[in-house]
Design a protein around this motif. Structure first.
Motif, short mmCIF file in Angstrom:
data_model
loop_
_atom_site.label_atom_id
_atom_site.label_comp_id
_atom_site.label_asym_id
_atom_site.label_seq_id
_atom_site.Cartn_x
_atom_site.Cartn_y
_atom_site.Cartn_z
N GLU A 422 18.25 5.56 -2.91
CA GLU A 422 17.10 6.06 -3.66
C GLU A 422 16.45 4.94 -4.48
N LYS A 423 17.28 4.06 -5.06
CA LYS A 423 16.73 2.97 -5.86
C LYS A 423 16.02 1.95 -4.99
N VAL A 424 16.57 1.68 -3.82
CA VAL A 424 15.91 0.74 -2.90
C VAL A 424 14.58 1.32 -2.44
N ASP A 425 14.57 2.62 -2.13
CA ASP A 425 13.32 3.29 -1.74
C ASP A 425 12.27 3.17 -2.84
N ALA A 426 12.68 3.42 -4.07
CA ALA A 426 11.75 3.36 -5.20
C ALA A 426 11.21 1.95 -5.38
N PHE A 427 12.07 0.94 -5.22
CA PHE A 427 11.64 -0.46 -5.34
C PHE A 427 10.59 -0.80 -4.29
N ILE A 428 10.84 -0.42 -3.03
CA ILE A 428 9.90 -0.72 -1.95
C ILE A 428 8.57 -0.02 -2.17
N GLU A 429 8.62 1.25 -2.56
CA GLU A 429 7.38 2.00 -2.78
C GLU A 429 6.58 1.42 -3.95
N LYS A 430 7.28 0.97 -4.97
CA LYS A 430 6.59 0.35 -6.10
C LYS A 430 5.89 -0.94 -5.66
N GLN A 431 6.58 -1.74 -4.84
CA GLN A 431 5.97 -2.96 -4.34
C GLN A 431 4.77 -2.66 -3.45
N PHE A 432 4.90 -1.62 -2.64
CA PHE A 432 3.77 -1.21 -1.79
C PHE A 432 2.55 -0.84 -2.64
N ALA A 433 2.80 -0.11 -3.72
CA ALA A 433 1.70 0.30 -4.60
C ALA A 433 1.02 -0.92 -5.22
N GLU A 434 1.81 -1.88 -5.67
CA GLU A 434 1.25 -3.09 -6.26
C GLU A 434 0.45 -3.88 -5.24
N LEU A 435 0.97 -3.97 -4.00
CA LEU A 435 0.26 -4.69 -2.95
C LEU A 435 -1.07 -4.02 -2.63
N ALA A 436 -1.07 -2.67 -2.61
CA ALA A 436 -2.29 -1.93 -2.30
C ALA A 436 -3.35 -2.17 -3.38
N LEU A 437 -2.95 -2.06 -4.65
CA LEU A 437 -3.90 -2.29 -5.75
C LEU A 437 -4.41 -3.72 -5.76
N GLN A 438 -3.50 -4.66 -5.52
CA GLN A 438 -3.89 -6.07 -5.52
C GLN A 438 -4.90 -6.36 -4.40
N TYR A 439 -4.64 -5.79 -3.23
CA TYR A 439 -5.55 -6.03 -2.11
C TYR A 439 -6.93 -5.45 -2.38
N MET A 440 -6.99 -4.25 -2.94
CA MET A 440 -8.28 -3.62 -3.23
C MET A 440 -9.05 -4.39 -4.30
N GLN A 441 -8.34 -4.86 -5.30
CA GLN A 441 -9.01 -5.62 -6.35
C GLN A 441 -9.57 -6.94 -5.82
N GLU A 442 -8.90 -7.51 -4.81
CA GLU A 442 -9.34 -8.78 -4.25
C GLU A 442 -10.52 -8.62 -3.28
N HIS A 443 -10.61 -7.47 -2.61
CA HIS A 443 -11.56 -7.34 -1.50
C HIS A 443 -12.66 -6.32 -1.73
N LEU A 444 -12.67 -5.61 -2.86
CA LEU A 444 -13.69 -4.60 -3.11
C LEU A 444 -14.54 -4.97 -4.32
N THR A 445 -15.79 -4.57 -4.24
CA THR A 445 -16.69 -4.78 -5.37
C THR A 445 -16.53 -3.63 -6.37
N GLU A 446 -17.17 -3.77 -7.54
CA GLU A 446 -17.10 -2.73 -8.55
C GLU A 446 -17.71 -1.43 -8.04
N GLU A 447 -18.81 -1.53 -7.27
CA GLU A 447 -19.45 -0.33 -6.74
C GLU A 447 -18.54 0.38 -5.74
N GLU A 448 -17.86 -0.39 -4.89
CA GLU A 448 -16.96 0.22 -3.90
C GLU A 448 -15.77 0.88 -4.57
N LEU A 449 -15.26 0.23 -5.61
CA LEU A 449 -14.10 0.81 -6.31
C LEU A 449 -14.44 2.14 -6.97
#
Length: 524
Positions: A422-449
């Protein structure tokens, strides 16, 4: 012909029902299937099964080996490479040598060459049986990894011993230099051909259209191409299939789409289920043919010889396991080893008790030539067949039924992956969430967000699109989400390769989920 087809269809139905029963009563299905095949073979009017060894080797062995290689963790295989290689090569050779000496001294008419022949046949344990049993009880990952890795390689080493022994019996001579050169070619040629064919199939997968059905057809042709190509070159088809399978498994994310990987997982799961079940029930069905060829040797004597060889196999394997542990404890003072802890006396005993024999042993015994080159009957062929059957039956039934008891009562602790899943699952999902937010912040404009679809991704802080989400998802949003999934997938693959304490079973579960997310996105 119709009667034969009806018989085999009925046998398949019985196989499925017995596997369901085995799951209900918590018994490894190979045990029930072998016993059922034996009972069915005694029913009057049942067709006598005439098993062609080439049929077993060509039809059953390549896909089973390929599926096992595809499912094996390369990280675990490399981590435990020394003990796996010692089990797959040294222990197999020691076992064959021990069987040779015992057969030569206690079985009338057996020469050392015939003893080596028998030893090469019965030396490789069958990991399918052990794997089926370990599904019911929890064992440390290191033990299952060692057994899986051993099973991939021990078939090749035992079959090499078997082939050399057949030549020695047939020609009456054994040239050490020629044998060593042949052994070298079988190993190097088998691995090389397997890697070459695997590489070619990966290239073919890449250039073909992204059609799931085409990729499934190629996946079933691959192991047969590896095996047959190596055998035609007089090298090891087993090593070719294993090495090619490992190569394609390691690079599966480079030449297969997520949809093809999902369908392939389901496809190979079904194929493995059917082939494994049929193999074990066919072992029991083959008894009448084996008994009919005993000739002057009484069944009682033949059973006694089979019990003798079985006891020798169990003892030699257990002693070899303790020898491997002692060697590791000594050698860790001079080289770096994967494990520095003391395994105690329980672990080697458990590894020794997992030596159930199976389909490869029976197929090898059946492939013994009926006649020598001069036209005379191959010596002791029928007795070797019967002893092999007794070994398979006793190890499957006795060890198969008692192994869960040992595992439960010995209380093995997980030493390598101590974090709860369960802890490993939570760690991976947390990393996935951070990667998703980071990617959107890097590739989307303020209007798109500010758009609803992107807000949803940000709000959930995950890589997951809700099944009840907005029905109208633009292609731009889909394209963004695909890139997010790719980044998450690449991060997880790299994390798995560089972190030895990360359980690959959990990693594969999340990679499988990412593939499902990608497929679901395509259907929106």
């Amino acid at each position: 012909m119709i009667e034969q087809v009806t018989f085999y269809l009925g046998t398949t139905l019985v196989m499925v029902l017995l596997i369901i029963l085995a799951q209900r009563i918590k018994v490894a299905y190979p045990v029930l299937l072998v016993m059922a095949g034996l009972v069915i073979s005694l029913i009057p009017g049942i067709p006598v099964l005439d098993m062609d060894p080439e049929l077993i080797f060509i039809i059953f062995l390549p896909p089973l080996l390929y599926e096992a290689a595809w499912s094996t963790s390369w990280k675990e295989l490399w981590k435990w490479r020394r003990i796996i290689l010692s089990f797959a090569i040294l222990v197999v050779f020691v076992t064959a040598l021990s069987v040779s000496l015992i057969a030569y001294h206690f079985i009338p008419g057996f020469t050392l060459a015939l003893g080596f022949l028998l030893g090469g046949i019965v030396s490789p344990p069958d990991a399918v049986s052990a794997g089926a049993i370990m599904k019911f009880v929890k064992v440390p990952r290191r033990l299952s990894s060692i057994l899986e890795g051993e099973s991939l390689l021990n078939d090749a080493s035992s079959l090499i011993i078997f082939q050399f022994a057949v030549i020695a019996v047939s020609t009456g001579k054994f040239v050490v230099q020629d044998a060593l050169l042949s052994f070298l070619w079988m190993v190097v040629g088998g691995v090389g051909i397997g890697l070459l064919v695997g590489w070619l199939f990966m290239k073919i997968h890449k250039v073909l259209p992204d059609n799931v059905d085409i990729h499934q057809v190629l996946s079933i042709l691959g192991p047969y191409a590896m095996y047959i190509a190596a055998e035609e070159a007089h090298s090891s088809g087993v090593l070719a299939t294993v090495s090619g399978g490992l190569l394609m498994s390691y690079h599966r994310f480079g030449f297969l789409s997520g949809q093809a990987r999902i369908r392939g997982y389901n496809f190979w799961s079904t194929i493995s289920f059917i082939l494994n079940g049929l193999v074990f029930i066919l072992i029991g069905l083959d008894l009448p043919q084996i008994v009919s060829g005993l000739g002057d040797t009484s069944i009682r004597e033949a059973i006694g010889y089979g019990v003798l060889i079985t006891v020798a196999l169990v003892i030699v394997r257990i002693l070899s396991c303790y020898g491997a542990v002692v060697t590791t404890l000594v050698m860790r003072n001079f080289i770096t080893v994967a494990d520095t802890s003391n395994p105690g006396w329980k672990t080697p005993l458990l590894l020794g008790w997992t030596g159930m024999r199976g389909v490869v042993s029976l197929a090898a015994a059946l492939s013994i030539p009926i006649q020598l080159g001069n036209g005379t009957a191959f010596p002791q062929r029928d007795l070797i067949l019967f002893i092999t059957f007794v070994v398979i039956f006793l190890t499957l039934v006795v060890q198969g039924l008692t192994l869960p008891f040992f595992i439960r009562n010995f209380g093995f602790a997980e030493l390598d992956y101590t974090k709860p899943e369960e802890k490993v699952d939570a760690f991976i999902e947390k990393q996935f969430a951070e990667l998703a937010l980071q990617y959107m912040q890097e590739h989307l404009t303020e209007e798109e967000l500010a758009q609803p679809a992107y807000k949803k991704l940000i709000k959930t802080n995950s890589y997951r699109l809700s099944a009840n989400g907005t029905p109208d998802v633009s292609e731009h949003v889909k394209d963004l989400y695909r890139h997010i999934l790719d980044r998450q997938r690449q991060w997880l693959i790299e994390k798995n390769r560089t972190t030895m304490t990360l359980d690959e079973d959990i990693v594969r579960k999340h990679l499988y989920y990412l593939d499902h997310e990608e497929e679901r996105l395509l259907l929106r």
